[in-house]
Design a protein around this motif. Structure first.
Motif, PDB file in Angstrom:
ATOM      1  N   THR A 107      26.956  53.443 -10.644  1.00 25.56           N
ATOM      2  CA  THR A 107      27.181  52.449  -9.595  1.00 25.56           C
ATOM      3  C   THR A 107      25.962  52.340  -8.679  1.00 25.56           C
ATOM      4  O   THR A 107      25.333  53.347  -8.361  1.00 25.56           O
ATOM      5  N   LEU A 108      25.670  51.110  -8.259  1.00 31.27           N
ATOM      6  CA  LEU A 108      24.614  50.881  -7.275  1.00 31.27           C
ATOM      7  C   LEU A 108      25.101  49.848  -6.271  1.00 31.27           C
ATOM      8  O   LEU A 108      25.436  48.718  -6.633  1.00 31.27           O
ATOM      9  N   ALA A 109      25.169  50.254  -5.003  1.00 27.15           N
ATOM     10  CA  ALA A 109      25.638  49.375  -3.924  1.00 27.15           C
ATOM     11  C   ALA A 109      24.502  49.091  -2.960  1.00 27.15           C
ATOM     12  O   ALA A 109      23.653  49.958  -2.700  1.00 27.15           O
ATOM     13  N   HIS A 110      24.519  47.894  -2.415  1.00 22.19           N
ATOM     14  CA  HIS A 110      23.542  47.489  -1.406  1.00 22.19           C
ATOM     15  C   HIS A 110      24.301  46.898  -0.223  1.00 22.19           C
ATOM     16  O   HIS A 110      25.130  46.008  -0.398  1.00 22.19           O
ATOM     17  N   VAL A 111      24.029  47.420   0.968  1.00 22.28           N
ATOM     18  CA  VAL A 111      24.682  46.946   2.187  1.00 22.28           C
ATOM     19  C   VAL A 111      23.613  46.594   3.216  1.00 22.28           C
ATOM     20  O   VAL A 111      22.674  47.367   3.442  1.00 22.28           O
ATOM     21  N   LEU A 115      23.650  43.722  13.746  1.00 16.97           N
ATOM     22  CA  LEU A 115      24.463  43.872  14.963  1.00 16.97           C
ATOM     23  C   LEU A 115      24.331  42.612  15.816  1.00 16.97           C
ATOM     24  O   LEU A 115      23.926  42.646  16.974  1.00 16.97           O
ATOM     25  N   SER A 116      24.711  41.503  15.239  1.00 15.77           N
ATOM     26  CA  SER A 116      24.398  40.173  15.767  1.00 15.77           C
ATOM     27  C   SER A 116      25.310  39.725  16.899  1.00 15.77           C
ATOM     28  O   SER A 116      25.003  38.770  17.599  1.00 15.77           O
ATOM     29  N   GLY A 117      26.460  40.364  17.031  1.00 18.80           N
ATOM     30  CA  GLY A 117      27.484  39.852  17.934  1.00 18.80           C
ATOM     31  C   GLY A 117      28.367  38.814  17.268  1.00 18.80           C
ATOM     32  O   GLY A 117      29.342  38.348  17.855  1.00 18.80           O
ATOM     33  N   ARG A 118      28.019  38.457  16.027  1.00 17.45           N
ATOM     34  CA  ARG A 118      28.794  37.463  15.262  1.00 17.45           C
ATOM     35  C   ARG A 118      29.426  38.156  14.072  1.00 17.45           C
ATOM     36  O   ARG A 118      28.758  38.860  13.320  1.00 17.45           O
ATOM     37  N   ALA A 119      30.705  37.935  13.883  1.00 18.07           N
ATOM     38  CA  ALA A 119      31.440  38.592  12.806  1.00 18.07           C
ATOM     39  C   ALA A 119      31.354  37.794  11.520  1.00 18.07           C
ATOM     40  O   ALA A 119      31.699  36.605  11.482  1.00 18.07           O
ATOM     41  N   HIS A 120      30.878  38.448  10.462  1.00 20.47           N
ATOM     42  CA  HIS A 120      30.864  37.821   9.138  1.00 20.47           C
ATOM     43  C   HIS A 120      30.831  38.921   8.092  1.00 20.47           C
ATOM     44  O   HIS A 120      30.054  39.874   8.205  1.00 20.47           O
ATOM     45  N   LEU A 121      31.665  38.778   7.063  1.00 13.83           N
ATOM     46  CA  LEU A 121      31.672  39.712   5.943  1.00 13.83           C
ATOM     47  C   LEU A 121      31.484  38.953   4.643  1.00 13.83           C
ATOM     48  O   LEU A 121      32.266  38.053   4.326  1.00 13.83           O
ATOM     49  N   ALA A 122      30.451  39.296   3.907  1.00 14.78           N
ATOM     50  CA  ALA A 122      30.265  38.824   2.534  1.00 14.78           C
ATOM     51  C   ALA A 122      30.476  40.029   1.632  1.00 14.78           C
ATOM     52  O   ALA A 122      29.698  40.982   1.669  1.00 14.78           O
ATOM     53  N   PHE A 123      31.553  39.995   0.857  1.00 16.50           N
ATOM     54  CA  PHE A 123      31.991  41.173   0.100  1.00 16.50           C
ATOM     55  C   PHE A 123      32.001  40.836  -1.381  1.00 16.50           C
ATOM     56  O   PHE A 123      32.979  40.331  -1.917  1.00 16.50           O
ATOM     57  N   GLU A 124      30.900  41.103  -2.048  1.00 15.09           N
ATOM     58  CA  GLU A 124      30.741  40.718  -3.447  1.00 15.09           C
ATOM     59  C   GLU A 124      31.690  41.437  -4.416  1.00 15.09           C
ATOM     60  O   GLU A 124      32.115  40.826  -5.403  1.00 15.09           O
ATOM     61  N   VAL A 155      29.683  42.246  14.007  1.00 16.18           N
ATOM     62  CA  VAL A 155      28.541  42.470  13.128  1.00 16.18           C
ATOM     63  C   VAL A 155      28.634  41.562  11.909  1.00 16.18           C
ATOM     64  O   VAL A 155      29.725  41.149  11.503  1.00 16.18           O
ATOM     65  N   THR A 156      27.484  41.257  11.359  1.00 15.80           N
ATOM     66  CA  THR A 156      27.388  40.573  10.075  1.00 15.80           C
ATOM     67  C   THR A 156      27.114  41.623   9.014  1.00 15.80           C
ATOM     68  O   THR A 156      26.223  42.467   9.186  1.00 15.80           O
ATOM     69  N   LEU A 157      27.872  41.567   7.933  1.00 20.58           N
ATOM     70  CA  LEU A 157      27.779  42.595   6.902  1.00 20.58           C
ATOM     71  C   LEU A 157      27.781  41.936   5.525  1.00 20.58           C
ATOM     72  O   LEU A 157      28.666  41.141   5.216  1.00 20.58           O
ATOM     73  N   HIS A 158      26.774  42.264   4.731  1.00 16.80           N
ATOM     74  CA  HIS A 158      26.709  41.812   3.349  1.00 16.80           C
ATOM     75  C   HIS A 158      26.805  43.025   2.434  1.00 16.80           C
ATOM     76  O   HIS A 158      26.022  43.974   2.571  1.00 16.80           O
ATOM     77  N   VAL A 159      27.770  42.981   1.531  1.00 22.70           N
ATOM     78  CA  VAL A 159      28.010  44.081   0.595  1.00 22.70           C
ATOM     79  C   VAL A 159      27.806  43.551  -0.815  1.00 22.70           C
ATOM     80  O   VAL A 159      28.526  42.644  -1.254  1.00 22.70           O
ATOM     81  N   ARG A 160      26.822  44.097  -1.506  1.00 22.31           N
ATOM     82  CA  ARG A 160      26.518  43.679  -2.873  1.00 22.31           C
ATOM     83  C   ARG A 160      26.731  44.856  -3.810  1.00 22.31           C
ATOM     84  O   ARG A 160      26.332  45.981  -3.504  1.00 22.31           O
ATOM     85  N   ALA A 177      26.407  53.467   1.691  1.00 22.31           N
ATOM     86  CA  ALA A 177      25.369  52.479   1.989  1.00 22.31           C
ATOM     87  C   ALA A 177      25.587  51.878   3.377  1.00 22.31           C
ATOM     88  O   ALA A 177      24.629  51.664   4.135  1.00 22.31           O
ATOM     89  N   LEU A 178      26.838  51.593   3.712  1.00 17.93           N
ATOM     90  CA  LEU A 178      27.148  51.113   5.064  1.00 17.93           C
ATOM     91  C   LEU A 178      26.695  52.125   6.101  1.00 17.93           C
ATOM     92  O   LEU A 178      26.078  51.761   7.117  1.00 17.93           O
ATOM     93  N   ALA A 179      26.993  53.383   5.874  1.00 18.92           N
ATOM     94  CA  ALA A 179      26.637  54.427   6.833  1.00 18.92           C
ATOM     95  C   ALA A 179      25.132  54.479   7.051  1.00 18.92           C
ATOM     96  O   ALA A 179      24.655  54.542   8.195  1.00 18.92           O
ATOM     97  N   ARG A 180      24.382  54.437   5.979  1.00 22.49           N
ATOM     98  CA  ARG A 180      22.934  54.547   6.106  1.00 22.49           C
ATOM     99  C   ARG A 180      22.324  53.289   6.725  1.00 22.49           C
ATOM    100  O   ARG A 180      21.335  53.364   7.467  1.00 22.49           O
ATOM    101  N   ALA A 181      22.906  52.131   6.454  1.00 21.59           N
ATOM    102  CA  ALA A 181      22.441  50.904   7.097  1.00 21.59           C
ATOM    103  C   ALA A 181      22.736  50.949   8.598  1.00 21.59           C
ATOM    104  O   ALA A 181      21.888  50.568   9.422  1.00 21.59           O
ATOM    105  N   LEU A 182      23.929  51.410   8.963  1.00 24.18           N
ATOM    106  CA  LEU A 182      24.269  51.537  10.381  1.00 24.18           C
ATOM    107  C   LEU A 182      23.369  52.530  11.096  1.00 24.18           C
ATOM    108  O   LEU A 182      22.988  52.315  12.254  1.00 24.18           O
ATOM    109  N   ARG A 183      23.026  53.622  10.412  1.00 17.75           N
ATOM    110  CA  ARG A 183      22.157  54.628  11.013  1.00 17.75           C
ATOM    111  C   ARG A 183      20.856  53.999  11.502  1.00 17.75           C
ATOM    112  O   ARG A 183      20.360  54.298  12.589  1.00 17.75           O
TER     113      ARG A 183
END
Length: 200
Positions: A107-111, A115-124, A155-160, A177-183
């Motif tokens: 498995t390979l995930a990309h997140v 922290l835009s103040g705008r909520a958006h989720l793209a969940f592939e 937050v805006t979040l793209h999950v591939r 991947a989410l954790a490391r992006a948030l870090r």
């Protein structure tokens, strides 16, 4: 560079007819307590989120697991999002953006997070053939966790998902991947707001 505003912490409690959840978040201290939600695999994912983001995270939760895990997982995402928004304050000085690739065997995930103040989720992963469950948790539960988190954190979040089909590895790789992006995104790197508008 001035030190980060202190403390960047928050404690949020959310109580409904289905769940009772308290989340404590500290963006500048990695000390944390093992999560306790009554759902072992979800606890494992929250533990991974804390460890790989290097933030202090405490989650105490109960929910109607006799019905299904959906309410507990979604409401924890909502509460975590509220805690993050409060801990970030006006978001001044934060790096704002973060991106991470995480492999887990096949498995390979990309997140990518903003922290835009705008909520958006793209969940592939919801468009792909992810099969099975992990301790009763599916990638659809993960989607609802992330949706609640995004909506309430602003937050805006793209999950591939670049590779992978088995639910356990897909969920775990995405969470890490989410954790490391948030870090990266929550780090304080200046005194300025990372926006040409001057506001998020």
């Amino acid at each position: 560079m001035s030190p980060a505003p202190s403390p960047r912490t928050a404690t949020v409690t959310r109580t409904t007819g289905e769940t009772d959840i308290t989340v404590t978040l500290n963006l500048d201290d990695a000390a944390y307590d093992p999560p306790a939600t009554g759902h072992p695999f979800f606890d494992h994912m929250l533990d991974a989120l804390a460890r790989h983001s290097r933030v202090g995270l405490t989650v105490q939760a109960t929910g109607d697991l006799h019905v299904e895990a959906h309410h507990l997982i979604e409401d924890t995402g909502i509460t975590l999002g509220q805690a993050l928004s409060q801990a970030l304050g006006d978001r001044r000085g934060t790096e704002r953006y973060g991106s991470a690739f995480v492999p887990m065997d096949e498995t390979l995930a990309h997140v990518v997070v903003d922290l835009s103040g705008r909520a958006h989720l793209a969940f592939e992963p919801e468009r792909l053939d992810v099969w099975g469950t992990a301790g009763g948790m599916t990638h659809y539960h993960l989607r609802e966790f992330l949706r609640g988190f995004c909506n309430h954190a602003g937050v805006t979040l793209h999950v591939r998902l670049l590779a992978g089909r088995e639910a356990h590895h897909v969920i775990e790789a995405v969470v890490k991947a989410l954790a490391r992006a948030l870090r990266d995104a929550v780090r304080v790197t200046s005194e300025e707001l990372a926006s040409t508008k001057g506001v998020l």
